[in-house]
Design an enzyme around this catalytic site. Structure first.
Site, mmCIF file in Angstrom:
data_model
loop_
_atom_site.group_PDB
_atom_site.id
_atom_site.type_symbol
_atom_site.label_atom_id
_atom_site.label_comp_id
_atom_site.label_asym_id
_atom_site.label_seq_id
_atom_site.Cartn_x
_atom_site.Cartn_y
_atom_site.Cartn_z
ATOM 1 N N ASP A 48 1.164 -0.794 0.306
ATOM 2 C CA ASP A 48 0.255 0.058 -0.320
ATOM 3 C C ASP A 48 0.928 1.170 -0.085
ATOM 4 O O ASP A 48 1.591 1.618 0.625
ATOM 5 C CB ASP A 48 -1.116 -0.085 1.787
ATOM 6 N N HIS A 112 -10.704 -6.760 -1.791
ATOM 7 C CA HIS A 112 -8.704 -7.007 -1.352
ATOM 8 C C HIS A 112 -9.012 -6.806 0.296
ATOM 9 O O HIS A 112 -9.970 -6.769 0.770
ATOM 10 C CB HIS A 112 -8.013 -5.681 -1.679
#
Length: 149
Positions: A48, A112
């Site tokens: 991320d 996700h």
């Protein structure tokens, strides 16, 4: 922070209404660069770039499904099996109690899960500020996790 969320939500809603791939599908396709951790024929894991903690990894199915629990039972179980060695590598890579898992899925309409090194439950609080890491820092974090896979 709220502006980035709003922009992301608008872009992804536009994609959903008018067709086209989500940002995650574009990352999987290589159209958008990422810090890839692992990949197989069904799943893709990458850092991320706006993490809660160093080592924050996203695991996404290559099939574009909006809601996590709309994935088939088989796909869900395979996703967790795919994520398990990554979670263990995160635990070996960072000073943490464990690797936490979170499913939120509001910013991107593509199922996700988040794998995050944590020491307390508050480390999974998505209302807190995200880290701002350089490309060098992200590359080092990726290399650390990958070397522990």
């Amino acid at each position: 922070m709220k502006l980035r969320y709003l922009i992301s939500a608008i872009v992804n809603l536009k994609s959903k209404i008018f067709g086209g791939m989500t940002i995650f599908s574009r990352i999987i396709a290589g159209e958008i660069p990422s810090y890839k951790i692992a990949e197989n024929e069904k799943f893709f894991a990458f850092l991320d770039i706006f993490p809660l903690r160093e080592g924050h990894v996203l695991v996404v199915p290559k099939t574009e499904t909006d809601k996590f629990f709309d994935l088939s039972d088989e796909y869900l179980s395979e996703m967790l099996v795919f994520a398990k060695p990554i979670a263990k590598a995160i635990e070996r890579s960072f000073n943490c109690n464990r690797c936490g898992i979170e499913v939120i899925g509001l910013e991107v309409p593509h199922a996700h899960l988040h794998l995050i090194p944590i020491n307390t439950a508050n480390d999974l609080n998505f209302n807190q500020s995200k880290l701002k890491l350089s490309n060098d820092q992200l590359e080092k974090i990726r290399d650390k996790i990958v070397s522990n896979l």
